[in-house]
Design a protein around this motif. Structure first.
Motif, PDB file in Angstrom:
ATOM      1  N   ALA A   1      -9.543  18.275  -7.078  1.00  0.00           N
ATOM      2  CA  ALA A   1      -8.551  18.961  -7.898  1.00  0.00           C
ATOM      3  C   ALA A   1      -8.722  20.466  -7.851  1.00  0.00           C
ATOM      4  CB  ALA A   1      -8.657  18.490  -9.347  1.00  0.00           C
ATOM      5  N   GLN A   2      -7.597  21.135  -7.984  1.00  0.00           N
ATOM      6  CA  GLN A   2      -7.556  22.548  -8.300  1.00  0.00           C
ATOM      7  C   GLN A   2      -7.171  22.563  -9.772  1.00  0.00           C
ATOM      8  OE1 GLN A   2      -4.496  23.412  -5.350  1.00  0.00           O
ATOM      9  NE2 GLN A   2      -5.935  24.834  -4.385  1.00  0.00           N
ATOM     10  N   PHE A   3      -8.152  22.705 -10.631  1.00  0.00           N
ATOM     11  CA  PHE A   3      -7.952  22.491 -12.065  1.00  0.00           C
ATOM     12  C   PHE A   3      -7.294  23.697 -12.710  1.00  0.00           C
ATOM     13  CE2 PHE A   3      -9.869  21.563 -16.425  1.00  0.00           C
ATOM     14  CZ  PHE A   3      -8.958  20.556 -16.692  1.00  0.00           C
ATOM     15  N   ALA A   4      -5.976  23.770 -12.548  1.00  0.00           N
ATOM     16  CA  ALA A   4      -5.161  24.830 -13.132  1.00  0.00           C
ATOM     17  C   ALA A   4      -3.738  24.297 -13.275  1.00  0.00           C
ATOM     18  CB  ALA A   4      -5.172  26.067 -12.249  1.00  0.00           C
ATOM     19  N   VAL A   5      -3.040  24.762 -14.294  1.00  0.00           N
ATOM     20  CA  VAL A   5      -1.660  24.331 -14.504  1.00  0.00           C
ATOM     21  C   VAL A   5      -0.834  24.651 -13.259  1.00  0.00           C
ATOM     22  CG1 VAL A   5       0.432  24.730 -15.877  1.00  0.00           C
ATOM     23  CG2 VAL A   5      -1.795  24.545 -17.011  1.00  0.00           C
ATOM     24  N   GLY A   6      -0.060  23.659 -12.822  1.00  0.00           N
ATOM     25  CA  GLY A   6       0.768  23.809 -11.634  1.00  0.00           C
ATOM     26  C   GLY A   6       0.073  23.414 -10.342  1.00  0.00           C
ATOM     27  N   LYS A   7      -1.241  23.241 -10.390  1.00  0.00           N
ATOM     28  CA  LYS A   7      -2.012  22.847  -9.202  1.00  0.00           C
ATOM     29  C   LYS A   7      -2.137  21.323  -9.166  1.00  0.00           C
ATOM     30  CE  LYS A   7      -2.775  27.023  -7.844  1.00  0.00           C
ATOM     31  NZ  LYS A   7      -2.184  27.561  -6.628  1.00  0.00           N
ATOM     32  N   SER A   8      -2.717  20.819  -8.100  1.00  0.00           N
ATOM     33  CA  SER A   8      -2.715  19.373  -7.900  1.00  0.00           C
ATOM     34  C   SER A   8      -4.095  18.736  -8.035  1.00  0.00           C
ATOM     35  CB  SER A   8      -2.133  19.032  -6.530  1.00  0.00           C
ATOM     36  OG  SER A   8      -2.987  19.510  -5.521  1.00  0.00           O
ATOM     37  N   ILE A   9      -4.039  17.446  -8.277  1.00  0.00           N
ATOM     38  CA  ILE A   9      -5.202  16.568  -8.252  1.00  0.00           C
ATOM     39  C   ILE A   9      -4.838  15.389  -7.359  1.00  0.00           C
ATOM     40  CG2 ILE A   9      -4.485  15.419 -10.398  1.00  0.00           C
ATOM     41  CD1 ILE A   9      -7.512  14.840 -10.888  1.00  0.00           C
ATOM     42  N   GLN A  10      -5.794  15.002  -6.550  1.00  0.00           N
ATOM     43  CA  GLN A  10      -5.628  13.820  -5.701  1.00  0.00           C
ATOM     44  C   GLN A  10      -6.810  12.912  -5.997  1.00  0.00           C
ATOM     45  OE1 GLN A  10      -6.026  14.283  -1.403  1.00  0.00           O
ATOM     46  NE2 GLN A  10      -4.301  12.892  -1.154  1.00  0.00           N
ATOM     47  N   PHE A  11      -6.534  11.629  -6.268  1.00  0.00           N
ATOM     48  CA  PHE A  11      -7.629  10.729  -6.584  1.00  0.00           C
ATOM     49  C   PHE A  11      -7.368   9.338  -6.030  1.00  0.00           C
ATOM     50  CE2 PHE A  11      -4.767  11.096 -10.140  1.00  0.00           C
ATOM     51  CZ  PHE A  11      -4.500   9.793 -10.513  1.00  0.00           C
ATOM     52  N   LEU A  12      -8.474   8.638  -5.828  1.00  0.00           N
ATOM     53  CA  LEU A  12      -8.456   7.286  -5.278  1.00  0.00           C
ATOM     54  C   LEU A  12      -8.794   6.304  -6.389  1.00  0.00           C
ATOM     55  CD1 LEU A  12      -8.310   5.413  -2.776  1.00  0.00           C
ATOM     56  CD2 LEU A  12     -10.773   5.845  -2.472  1.00  0.00           C
ATOM     57  N   GLU A  13      -7.821   5.458  -6.751  1.00  0.00           N
ATOM     58  CA  GLU A  13      -8.018   4.427  -7.765  1.00  0.00           C
ATOM     59  C   GLU A  13      -8.329   3.106  -7.091  1.00  0.00           C
ATOM     60  OE1 GLU A  13      -5.127   5.504 -11.503  1.00  0.00           O
ATOM     61  OE2 GLU A  13      -4.355   4.146  -9.985  1.00  0.00           O
ATOM     62  N   ASP A  14      -9.221   2.336  -7.719  1.00  0.00           N
ATOM     63  CA  ASP A  14      -9.517   0.982  -7.249  1.00  0.00           C
ATOM     64  C   ASP A  14      -8.774  -0.001  -8.148  1.00  0.00           C
ATOM     65  OD1 ASP A  14     -10.466  -1.365  -6.251  1.00  0.00           O
ATOM     66  OD2 ASP A  14     -12.568  -0.973  -6.723  1.00  0.00           O
ATOM     67  N   LEU A  15      -7.670  -0.535  -7.638  1.00  0.00           N
ATOM     68  CA  LEU A  15      -6.859  -1.477  -8.397  1.00  0.00           C
ATOM     69  C   LEU A  15      -7.221  -2.918  -8.064  1.00  0.00           C
ATOM     70  CD1 LEU A  15      -3.443   0.361  -8.314  1.00  0.00           C
ATOM     71  CD2 LEU A  15      -4.923   0.009 -10.285  1.00  0.00           C
ATOM     72  N   SER A  16      -8.503  -3.149  -7.830  1.00  0.00           N
ATOM     73  CA  SER A  16      -9.036  -4.489  -7.640  1.00  0.00           C
ATOM     74  C   SER A  16      -8.250  -5.265  -6.587  1.00  0.00           C
ATOM     75  CB  SER A  16      -9.047  -5.190  -9.000  1.00  0.00           C
ATOM     76  OG  SER A  16      -9.909  -6.269  -9.012  1.00  0.00           O
ATOM     77  N   GLN A  17      -7.657  -6.393  -6.966  1.00  0.00           N
ATOM     78  CA  GLN A  17      -6.968  -7.240  -5.994  1.00  0.00           C
ATOM     79  C   GLN A  17      -5.742  -6.573  -5.380  1.00  0.00           C
ATOM     80  OE1 GLN A  17      -7.105  -7.885  -9.312  1.00  0.00           O
ATOM     81  NE2 GLN A  17      -5.303  -9.004 -10.022  1.00  0.00           N
ATOM     82  N   PHE A  18      -5.279  -5.443  -5.964  1.00  0.00           N
ATOM     83  CA  PHE A  18      -4.131  -4.727  -5.409  1.00  0.00           C
ATOM     84  C   PHE A  18      -4.560  -3.634  -4.435  1.00  0.00           C
ATOM     85  CE2 PHE A  18      -2.657  -6.414  -9.494  1.00  0.00           C
ATOM     86  CZ  PHE A  18      -1.602  -7.189  -9.050  1.00  0.00           C
ATOM     87  N   GLY A  19      -5.862  -3.454  -4.269  1.00  0.00           N
ATOM     88  CA  GLY A  19      -6.391  -2.490  -3.311  1.00  0.00           C
ATOM     89  C   GLY A  19      -6.637  -1.114  -3.915  1.00  0.00           C
ATOM     90  N   GLN A  20      -7.096  -0.229  -3.048  1.00  0.00           N
ATOM     91  CA  GLN A  20      -7.354   1.159  -3.435  1.00  0.00           C
ATOM     92  C   GLN A  20      -6.150   2.004  -3.037  1.00  0.00           C
ATOM     93  OE1 GLN A  20     -11.061   2.204  -1.562  1.00  0.00           O
ATOM     94  NE2 GLN A  20     -12.242   0.832  -2.876  1.00  0.00           N
TER      95      GLN A  20
END
Length: 164
Positions: free
Chosen positions: A56-75
């Protein structure tokens, strides 16, 4: 509502999360400690069982990218934009899949000081878009909500380990 990944939730349980959900946990740590752990996105792989990686670029208007593990639905990678940051009270991000009309998610993180040694950490997850009923029917939100509950418990353990 407590769900276990190995149990197939009922249609009623799946549809109850169609618009979103809230999770909350009381942590025996000062609010600033909780804030620092949640906003240290690069450290997520060390402790977070649901969000496996985050940049993340932790500032208003900037982005965050993250990887979630949704179990049987995959990452799944999600990209979102920070809409609000009020250190150390809250921050909000919002993202979408393909086009906002199909799927938009808004996530609010709240940090409340109960006293000098205790905090309440809350997450508010809001869904909108044309795909939401289908995703709820499939049970994705049951898995996602459980992931955020697991996130809360792992955060609690991490913060309390640092403080006591």
């Amino acid at each position: 509502m407590t769900l276990h990944v190995s149990t197939r939730p009922s249609l009623q349980q799946r549809m109850a999360l169609i618009n979103g959900w809230t999770t909350a946990v009381v942590i025996q740590a000062p609010r600033q400690v909780v804030w620092e752990q949640v906003t240290d996105f690069e450290a997520y792989p060390e402790w977070n069982p649901f969000v496996l990686e985050a940049h993340a670029q932790f500032a208003v208007g900037k982005s965050i990218q993250f990887l979630e593990d949704l179990s049987q639905f995959g990452q799944h990678w999600i990209t979102a934009q920070f809409l609000e940051i009020e250190s150390p009270r809250c921050f909000v991000w919002q993202g979408h899949f393909a086009a906002p009309i199909l799927f938009t998610v808004r996530h609010t993180f709240k940090f409340e000081a109960i006293d000098d040694r205790h905090s309440r950490f809350s997450q508010i997850h809001e869904n909108s878009g044309l795909l939401i009923p289908f995703l709820a029917w499939r049970g994705i939100y049951c898995v996602s909500r459980q992931g955020y509950l697991d996130f809360d418990q792992a955060l609690k353990a991490r913060c309390e380990k640092f403080c006591y």
